[in-house]
Design an enzyme around this catalytic site. Sequence first.
Site, PDB file in Angstrom:
ATOM      1  N   GLU A  89       7.240  28.722  -6.658  1.00 59.38           N
ATOM      2  CA  GLU A  89       6.223  29.368  -7.503  1.00 59.38           C
ATOM      3  C   GLU A  89       6.251  30.845  -7.123  1.00 59.38           C
ATOM      4  O   GLU A  89       5.844  31.213  -6.021  1.00 59.38           O
ATOM      5  CB  GLU A  89       4.846  28.776  -7.204  1.00 59.38           C
ATOM      6  N   HIS A 100       3.901  18.053  -2.902  1.00 63.13           N
ATOM      7  CA  HIS A 100       3.173  19.088  -3.631  1.00 63.13           C
ATOM      8  C   HIS A 100       2.491  20.024  -2.631  1.00 63.13           C
ATOM      9  O   HIS A 100       1.952  19.581  -1.620  1.00 63.13           O
ATOM     10  CB  HIS A 100       2.114  18.423  -4.522  1.00 63.13           C
ATOM     11  N   ASN A 101       2.526  21.338  -2.906  1.00 62.19           N
ATOM     12  CA  ASN A 101       1.914  22.329  -1.997  1.00 62.19           C
ATOM     13  C   ASN A 101       2.239  21.990  -0.534  1.00 62.19           C
ATOM     14  O   ASN A 101       1.348  21.835   0.301  1.00 62.19           O
ATOM     15  CB  ASN A 101       0.393  22.388  -2.196  1.00 62.19           C
ATOM     16  N   GLU A 117       7.694  22.397  -1.944  1.00 65.66           N
ATOM     17  CA  GLU A 117       7.182  23.477  -2.787  1.00 65.66           C
ATOM     18  C   GLU A 117       6.859  24.707  -1.942  1.00 65.66           C
ATOM     19  O   GLU A 117       6.330  24.588  -0.836  1.00 65.66           O
ATOM     20  CB  GLU A 117       5.921  23.005  -3.513  1.00 65.66           C
ATOM     21  N   ASP A 157       4.974  28.414  -2.541  1.00 65.95           N
ATOM     22  CA  ASP A 157       4.218  29.348  -3.396  1.00 65.95           C
ATOM     23  C   ASP A 157       4.286  30.739  -2.769  1.00 65.95           C
ATOM     24  O   ASP A 157       3.696  30.962  -1.705  1.00 65.95           O
ATOM     25  CB  ASP A 157       2.751  28.918  -3.497  1.00 65.95           C
ATOM     26  N   HIS A 186      -1.820  29.101  -0.956  1.00 60.46           N
ATOM     27  CA  HIS A 186      -2.325  28.656  -2.257  1.00 60.46           C
ATOM     28  C   HIS A 186      -3.127  29.811  -2.850  1.00 60.46           C
ATOM     29  O   HIS A 186      -4.251  30.073  -2.428  1.00 60.46           O
ATOM     30  CB  HIS A 186      -3.189  27.405  -2.074  1.00 60.46           C
TER      31      HIS A 186
END
Length: 726
Positions: free
Chosen positions: A367, A288-289, A318, A320, A333
Amino acid sequence: MKAGMFLRKVKSRMWKRQRHYKLQEDCKTIAYKSSWAINSYSTFSISDVEAVREGHQSETLLGVADEFPADRCFTLVFRGRRGNLDLVADSAKEAQAWIKGIRALMENMENMDESTKLDQWISDWFMKADLNKDGRINFKEAKKLLKMMNVDMNEEHACCLFVMADKSETGTLVDQEFVEFYKMLTERTEVLDLFQDYSSDGQSLSQCDLEEFLREEQLEGESSYEHALQLIDRYEPSDTARMNHSMTIDGFLMYLTSPEGSIFNPEQQGLFQDMSQPLAHYYISSSHNTYLMEDQLKGPSSVEAYIQALKRGCRCVEVDCWNGPNGEPVVYHGHTLTSKILLTDVITTIANYAFKASEYPLIVSIENHCSIEQQEVMARYFRDILGDMLLTNKVDGVSSELPSPEALKRKILLKGKIRNESESPTGEVSDEDEAAEINKDSLASESPPTDGKKSKQNLCKELSDLMFCKSVHFHSFEHSRTSAKPNEMSSFSESKARKYSKEAGLDFALHNTRQLTRVYPSGMRTDSSNYCPVDMWNTGCQIVALNFQTAGMEMDLNDGLFTQNGCSGYVLKPEILRKRERLFDSENPEKREDYHPVQFYVKVISGQQLPKVKQKDWSIVDPLVRVEIYGVPLDHAKQETKYIDNNGFNPHWNETLQFKIHTPELALVRFVVEDYDKASRNDFIGQYTLPFTCIQPGYRHLHLLSKDGTSIHPSSIFVHIKIKEL
């Protein structure tokens, strides 16, 4: 390298300092000091180095690429969470000397057997204690060193052994004499007793003696007689004993501390599972992230975080993406103070490291918060940098179910929103991603939009066409069963996933036999803490994303599950979670047709060379061992031994713990060693986690790992394992 050389240590564009680096005489340690220091060398062991990267293969060296050519630059990557060491030589020839030299020394270390590794570990400690570097220590220095090594001994006994080891009769010990002294002091009496129980003459194990031990204790079958001879050939150091097909106590101990004597079945450490089933039938190691090195609010973003995750076998990362300056998309983030990195650097890193640890497919979860213009740049970068590795939704074959990991070897699959032409001529999609969900979690106190409408985002066709897995909003299990396409994936926050597991566990398990499900940590976890992944695995969720940068029990469980099957990042789910016609209810495991619980007995016998927790000279640990079971709710259990006062080098517990396990195929076992403290919380010493199905019965060692999952050799726990069907 032994002569020493000045290399430039680089921390940033502004911080570049000369340091003198020198290989020590043992060829296992590198010493370094500032150019202005006189004699104050610091050291690190070659065994601490995980990899040597050539050229501009770190963010720091990329930042000075215009100043130093790639052929003069290299990076030492250390195990665990220690930062990289970026170095620049004065010439390409000097850089190559160090790169090739360190790699050769690393290979030598890798090829050491357990006995040689132990000798090396003791020698490393000896060098730390030899402050005047004359290669000798007296008894007073030896006592101080033993305290540092967590050994609290009877002084009179230790003095006698010291005199025995002092072959030169100088009142001091050289390196090898100290190794012998330490071994005499830490003799394994419990192993010697076991050895003599099976030895016909009390001196050695014949092939028949060893075969009896393998059959009776290790529960090996008909091949144990042939296996006994193989073990003698492999581990017996004495040529005479080998020729006589017998094993001495030294060979027996080497076998017990080897991978074959480990609690983890070596046959299940390599790739052993069927890799030809649909993707939805596998647990997939997921981050995650991935770009974050620390917390979710102000921590640094770094391509190094991707490298670390991919090297650990992670198969879903991931990214973003947000609008960046000069038309360049950035990764960070959003709406926080976390630092930003260029998307092009992230994709290049993924391309370089995607298949170093595993050849099986890598899923990149996107994302997307970019404008149409920067989405076009994103699409171009993914196409141009990933090239033939990239698999898109235009590939034939996604019909009734997803392809298998075997069919998708060395392919990168993008997962994200897909433009729906029939929905909108401008390519609008609903904002149904994790960021929207996290905003609901963390901004619950703020007023929602008054019109109640979901925000819409424009999506460019070029990027949409690259998506292999389509991010979709989850409506209901019924809707999914009747309408979902195999490449559609929903993401659930940990709380939503837990809610569905409890309220509709059977429906969720059925959904996960067909569709990929991604679970991610709550938006409230701004410290990058993790949730327990086991609850999600129990209902068959495949992509259970964790913050890889945060050590702790949750990552221990993740590492434990994915250590099997060649550390490929893919583990075939148990059959009870793949069959659609017979659904498994993790809340009521005893109701399944083929219910076969087992009794699990763990005799915790002894510990070896446990590390110190507090570095004060007088501090010695008071260790205890806790065995924790994770799996279906009925199986969750913990038991622990008593603690042993002041003994970190050879504590003996000799306590048996027992557990009833209802669903062995979903159980994970975590062994934790702690330093008992009656006044405050116990201190963590080490742990080892593995799937229950990978446990070997009999007398076994488990080699402890640190908080961040790296080996703390030679620290181990000696146990006897018995598993009985009920």
